[in-house]
Design a protein around this motif. Structure first.
Motif, PDB file in Angstrom:
ATOM      1  N   LEU A  88     -11.128 -31.774 -10.238  1.00 47.15           N
ATOM      2  CA  LEU A  88     -10.811 -30.968  -9.052  1.00 47.15           C
ATOM      3  C   LEU A  88      -9.315 -30.960  -8.755  1.00 47.15           C
ATOM      4  O   LEU A  88      -8.807 -30.007  -8.145  1.00 47.15           O
ATOM      5  CB  LEU A  88     -11.589 -31.512  -7.845  1.00 47.15           C
ATOM      6  CG  LEU A  88     -13.118 -31.369  -7.924  1.00 47.15           C
ATOM      7  CD1 LEU A  88     -13.778 -32.012  -6.712  1.00 47.15           C
ATOM      8  CD2 LEU A  88     -13.518 -29.899  -8.028  1.00 47.15           C
ATOM      9  N   LEU A  89      -8.603 -31.995  -9.176  1.00 47.37           N
ATOM     10  CA  LEU A  89      -7.148 -32.026  -9.000  1.00 47.37           C
ATOM     11  C   LEU A  89      -6.429 -31.358 -10.175  1.00 47.37           C
ATOM     12  O   LEU A  89      -5.447 -30.634  -9.986  1.00 47.37           O
ATOM     13  CB  LEU A  89      -6.660 -33.471  -8.869  1.00 47.37           C
ATOM     14  CG  LEU A  89      -7.063 -34.238  -7.614  1.00 47.37           C
ATOM     15  CD1 LEU A  89      -6.569 -35.675  -7.700  1.00 47.37           C
ATOM     16  CD2 LEU A  89      -6.502 -33.570  -6.362  1.00 47.37           C
ATOM     17  N   GLY A  90      -6.920 -31.611 -11.381  1.00 50.65           N
ATOM     18  CA  GLY A  90      -6.222 -31.126 -12.561  1.00 50.65           C
ATOM     19  C   GLY A  90      -6.290 -29.624 -12.739  1.00 50.65           C
ATOM     20  O   GLY A  90      -5.325 -29.012 -13.224  1.00 50.65           O
ATOM     21  N   VAL A  95      -3.202 -24.550 -13.540  1.00 49.79           N
ATOM     22  CA  VAL A  95      -2.992 -23.119 -13.305  1.00 49.79           C
ATOM     23  C   VAL A  95      -1.622 -22.876 -12.671  1.00 49.79           C
ATOM     24  O   VAL A  95      -0.875 -21.968 -13.089  1.00 49.79           O
ATOM     25  CB  VAL A  95      -4.119 -22.555 -12.417  1.00 49.79           C
ATOM     26  CG1 VAL A  95      -3.795 -21.129 -11.979  1.00 49.79           C
ATOM     27  CG2 VAL A  95      -5.451 -22.591 -13.162  1.00 49.79           C
ATOM     28  N   LEU A  96      -1.257 -23.678 -11.685  1.00 49.18           N
ATOM     29  CA  LEU A  96       0.033 -23.495 -11.025  1.00 49.18           C
ATOM     30  C   LEU A  96       1.201 -23.818 -11.952  1.00 49.18           C
ATOM     31  O   LEU A  96       2.221 -23.124 -11.952  1.00 49.18           O
ATOM     32  CB  LEU A  96       0.105 -24.383  -9.771  1.00 49.18           C
ATOM     33  CG  LEU A  96      -0.835 -23.986  -8.620  1.00 49.18           C
ATOM     34  CD1 LEU A  96      -0.816 -25.048  -7.528  1.00 49.18           C
ATOM     35  CD2 LEU A  96      -0.457 -22.622  -8.057  1.00 49.18           C
ATOM     36  N   LEU A  97       1.056 -24.876 -12.759  1.00 46.62           N
ATOM     37  CA  LEU A  97       2.140 -25.271 -13.656  1.00 46.62           C
ATOM     38  C   LEU A  97       2.442 -24.186 -14.677  1.00 46.62           C
ATOM     39  O   LEU A  97       3.615 -23.936 -15.000  1.00 46.62           O
ATOM     40  CB  LEU A  97       1.770 -26.578 -14.366  1.00 46.62           C
ATOM     41  CG  LEU A  97       2.808 -27.162 -15.329  1.00 46.62           C
ATOM     42  CD1 LEU A  97       4.077 -27.555 -14.582  1.00 46.62           C
ATOM     43  CD2 LEU A  97       2.243 -28.359 -16.077  1.00 46.62           C
ATOM     44  N   ALA A 118       3.076 -33.334 -11.727  1.00 47.67           N
ATOM     45  CA  ALA A 118       2.558 -34.589 -11.171  1.00 47.67           C
ATOM     46  C   ALA A 118       1.083 -34.451 -10.786  1.00 47.67           C
ATOM     47  O   ALA A 118       0.275 -35.353 -11.027  1.00 47.67           O
ATOM     48  CB  ALA A 118       3.391 -35.015  -9.964  1.00 47.67           C
ATOM     49  N   LEU A 119       0.722 -33.307 -10.187  1.00 49.03           N
ATOM     50  CA  LEU A 119      -0.676 -33.070  -9.821  1.00 49.03           C
ATOM     51  C   LEU A 119      -1.556 -32.996 -11.065  1.00 49.03           C
ATOM     52  O   LEU A 119      -2.649 -33.583 -11.104  1.00 49.03           O
ATOM     53  CB  LEU A 119      -0.779 -31.765  -9.022  1.00 49.03           C
ATOM     54  CG  LEU A 119      -2.186 -31.369  -8.536  1.00 49.03           C
ATOM     55  CD1 LEU A 119      -2.732 -32.415  -7.583  1.00 49.03           C
ATOM     56  CD2 LEU A 119      -2.144 -29.996  -7.870  1.00 49.03           C
ATOM     57  N   LEU A 120      -1.092 -32.295 -12.089  1.00 50.50           N
ATOM     58  CA  LEU A 120      -1.858 -32.183 -13.329  1.00 50.50           C
ATOM     59  C   LEU A 120      -2.021 -33.543 -13.996  1.00 50.50           C
ATOM     60  O   LEU A 120      -3.121 -33.915 -14.430  1.00 50.50           O
ATOM     61  CB  LEU A 120      -1.166 -31.214 -14.287  1.00 50.50           C
ATOM     62  CG  LEU A 120      -1.755 -31.132 -15.697  1.00 50.50           C
ATOM     63  CD1 LEU A 120      -3.191 -30.639 -15.664  1.00 50.50           C
ATOM     64  CD2 LEU A 120      -0.895 -30.244 -16.595  1.00 50.50           C
ATOM     65  N   TYR A 121      -0.933 -34.321 -14.064  1.00 57.20           N
ATOM     66  CA  TYR A 121      -1.008 -35.620 -14.739  1.00 57.20           C
ATOM     67  C   TYR A 121      -1.922 -36.590 -14.000  1.00 57.20           C
ATOM     68  O   TYR A 121      -2.628 -37.386 -14.629  1.00 57.20           O
ATOM     69  CB  TYR A 121       0.388 -36.219 -14.875  1.00 57.20           C
ATOM     70  CG  TYR A 121       1.340 -35.408 -15.721  1.00 57.20           C
ATOM     71  CD1 TYR A 121       0.866 -34.525 -16.701  1.00 57.20           C
ATOM     72  CD2 TYR A 121       2.718 -35.489 -15.538  1.00 57.20           C
ATOM     73  CE1 TYR A 121       1.736 -33.765 -17.461  1.00 57.20           C
ATOM     74  CE2 TYR A 121       3.598 -34.743 -16.315  1.00 57.20           C
ATOM     75  CZ  TYR A 121       3.100 -33.883 -17.267  1.00 57.20           C
ATOM     76  OH  TYR A 121       3.964 -33.134 -18.023  1.00 57.20           O
ATOM     77  N   LEU A 181       0.525 -17.994 -21.276  1.00 54.17           N
ATOM     78  CA  LEU A 181       0.351 -19.345 -20.753  1.00 54.17           C
ATOM     79  C   LEU A 181      -0.608 -19.347 -19.569  1.00 54.17           C
ATOM     80  O   LEU A 181      -1.478 -20.226 -19.464  1.00 54.17           O
ATOM     81  CB  LEU A 181       1.709 -19.921 -20.337  1.00 54.17           C
ATOM     82  CG  LEU A 181       2.678 -20.251 -21.478  1.00 54.17           C
ATOM     83  CD1 LEU A 181       4.014 -20.723 -20.918  1.00 54.17           C
ATOM     84  CD2 LEU A 181       2.088 -21.302 -22.406  1.00 54.17           C
ATOM     85  N   SER A 182      -0.481 -18.390 -18.690  1.00 53.12           N
ATOM     86  CA  SER A 182      -1.388 -18.304 -17.554  1.00 53.12           C
ATOM     87  C   SER A 182      -2.823 -18.064 -18.014  1.00 53.12           C
ATOM     88  O   SER A 182      -3.774 -18.666 -17.486  1.00 53.12           O
ATOM     89  CB  SER A 182      -0.935 -17.180 -16.614  1.00 53.12           C
ATOM     90  OG  SER A 182      -1.814 -17.049 -15.516  1.00 53.12           O
ATOM     91  N   GLY A 183      -2.997 -17.202 -19.027  1.00 50.87           N
ATOM     92  CA  GLY A 183      -4.334 -16.947 -19.547  1.00 50.87           C
ATOM     93  C   GLY A 183      -4.972 -18.186 -20.150  1.00 50.87           C
ATOM     94  O   GLY A 183      -6.178 -18.431 -19.977  1.00 50.87           O
ATOM     95  N   LEU A 184      -4.194 -19.009 -20.851  1.00 51.11           N
ATOM     96  CA  LEU A 184      -4.721 -20.248 -21.426  1.00 51.11           C
ATOM     97  C   LEU A 184      -5.159 -21.214 -20.332  1.00 51.11           C
ATOM     98  O   LEU A 184      -6.166 -21.921 -20.478  1.00 51.11           O
ATOM     99  CB  LEU A 184      -3.663 -20.894 -22.314  1.00 51.11           C
ATOM    100  CG  LEU A 184      -3.478 -20.268 -23.694  1.00 51.11           C
ATOM    101  CD1 LEU A 184      -2.230 -20.828 -24.381  1.00 51.11           C
ATOM    102  CD2 LEU A 184      -4.697 -20.508 -24.557  1.00 51.11           C
ATOM    103  N   ALA A 185      -4.403 -21.258 -19.234  1.00 53.59           N
ATOM    104  CA  ALA A 185      -4.782 -22.138 -18.126  1.00 53.59           C
ATOM    105  C   ALA A 185      -6.124 -21.731 -17.538  1.00 53.59           C
ATOM    106  O   ALA A 185      -7.010 -22.578 -17.315  1.00 53.59           O
ATOM    107  CB  ALA A 185      -3.694 -22.110 -17.050  1.00 53.59           C
TER     108      ALA A 185
END
Length: 445
Positions: A88-90, A95-97, A118-121, A181-185
């Motif tokens: 739920l955090l990742g 997506v934002l990164l 930081a949020l993704l990690y 990159l956005s599509g891969l996310a």
């Protein structure tokens, strides 16, 4: 836990492996394409991008041990809660990164990169440590563990192969780098919903362990773990430097288009998928640590050859991608299986239940390797003039050398640490037998 004579159902291997595919899809965008994307397309520059990526990774030095301690303390079904929280955090972090604002400026761009990474990690940590711990508890058999890690890392490699192939496909239909990159996310998030549902709802939770204390006391006395961790870090750094520099190497040294770069990535990871059965067979004949050492030794001459390529020699580099890709299968499939065996030795020798804590240090070392690679090589190459409109020949030569030669030195050092590791299949079988006799089942809730 399954005992040595048990064979894991294929459905269990499938449900366990699928999240590995999902979490691997962002690997190339985040680890390989992201540094150059933020440095050049977003406009932060090589030096600032390297510092920010390291800062995001440095936060894991705190979060990973805490998550490892929680995973050991809670265990059982509660591991699934950590994985759910991490997903739920990742998902929004990813997506934002990979979808930053257009022309954000240096301040917003830097804050965006640091905050979203930081949020993704953090989400990645909450998933990865319980996930690896879960895999180590699916079986206590020396060879079944290799099947577990091979299933997981095979799925990881298919995810990476998909990640490497899609930019070429998306670029071919007219999407630019930002859109790809956005599509891969979004693809990773969409596939993650069913994959994590099957893991958390259809796979039996990991068996609880005996109520031994957790904690870090005496960890330095586990020389097997310290030795394996050092080899894992050195080999991780050997892979991280070329990963961070790959887009720059393709642009300035080989001077190929993005489509060719993406095809080379797909060839590299496709070779890794094809090589998995080979390493599975070799791990049975040579022991896992010897098979891994062999893979690292074979990769070194190929890496060294890359330092001497020139513009247009992408066919020769394709051969390097095949060779090093085949060796990547050993890097991904075998070390986590060795780590699970070392965790058993730690539990037997020190009577402490800290498998997840050990995996947290394992995770930290891999992340620090990537962070250090970005911190060291990106500012260095920026200072040498690689960001100039026309890069100086000396900077391009330095790029080729740094891309290839440090990896050889680091890998050979890791081989020196691992080749004579005393944890053979016979010794691990004895450890498992003694643990089964000692373990007392208990309810963790």
């Amino acid at each position: 836990m399954n005992h040595t004579s048990d064979k894991l159902p294929r459905s269990h291997l499938l449900f366990y492996a699928l999240p590995g595919l999902v979490t691997a899809i962002p690997t190339i965008p985040v680890f390989t394409l992201l540094p150059t994307f933020y440095a050049e397309t977003v406009g932060l520059g090589l030096a600032l991008t390297g510092v920010l990526l390291f800062a995001g990774r440095a936060l894991d030095v705190v979060s990973d041990p805490i998550v490892g301690w929680l995973a050991d303390r809670e265990g059982g079904k509660r591991l699934t809660r950590l994985i759910l929280t991490g997903s739920l955090l990742g998902a929004p972090g990813l997506v934002l990164l990979l979808s930053p604002p257009s022309d954000p400026g240096p301040v917003l761009g830097a804050a965006w990169l640091l905050g979203c990474s930081a949020l993704l990690y953090l989400g990645w940590t909450l998933i990865q440590i319980p996930y690896l711990t879960w895999g180590s508890r699916l079986s206590d058999s020396y060879h079944q563990r290799t099947h577990v890690t091979t299933a997981r890392e095979g799925a990881v490699l298919f995810g990476i192969l998909l990640s490497g192939s899609l930019p070429a496909i998306l670029g071919g239909v007219g999407l630019d780098e930002r859109q790809s990159l956005s599509g891969l996310a979004w693809l990773a998030v969409g596939l993650g919903v069913p994959a994590f549902y099957l893991l958390l709802r259809r796979l039996p939770p990991p068996a609880p362990r005996e109520p031994a204390p957790s904690g870090w006391r005496g960890l330095a006395g586990n020389r097997l773990f310290v030795r394996l961790l050092a080899a894992w870090f050195l080999n991780g750094l050997a892979g991280a430097i070329p990963a961070v520099l790959f887009p720059l190497y393709c642009t300035h040294v080989l001077q190929v288009e993005d489509q060719t770069r993406n095809l080379l990535l797909a060839l590299y990871f496709g070779s890794a998928v094809a090589g998995i059965p080979l390493w599975l067979v070799l791990s049975r004949r040579l022991n896992k640590h010897r098979a891994w050492s062999l893979g690292m030794m074979i990769a070194c001459p190929a890496f060294a050859f890359a330092a001497f390529l020139e513009a247009g020699q992408w066919q020769a580099f394709a051969a390097i991608c095949v060779t090093t890709g085949l060796c990547l299968g050993a890097d991904l499939a075998l070390p986590p299986a060795i780590q699970a065996d070392v965790a058993d030795w730690d539990r037997l020798r020190f009577r402490r239940n800290r498998t997840a804590a050990l995996f947290s240090l394992w995770n930290v070392s891999a992340k620090l390797a990537l962070g250090l690679a970005a911190l060291i090589v990106l500012p260095l190459l920026g200072a040498m003039g690689l960001e100039d409109t026309v890069a100086a020949p000396a900077a391009i030569t330095a790029l080729a050398v740094i891309y290839a030669l440090p990896a050889c030195v680091l890998k050979l050092t890791a081989v020196a640490l691992m080749f004579r590791l005393p944890l053979t299949r016979d010794r691990q079988s004895l450890i498992s037998t003694r643990l089964r006799r000692r373990d007392i089942p208990f309810d963790t809730g």
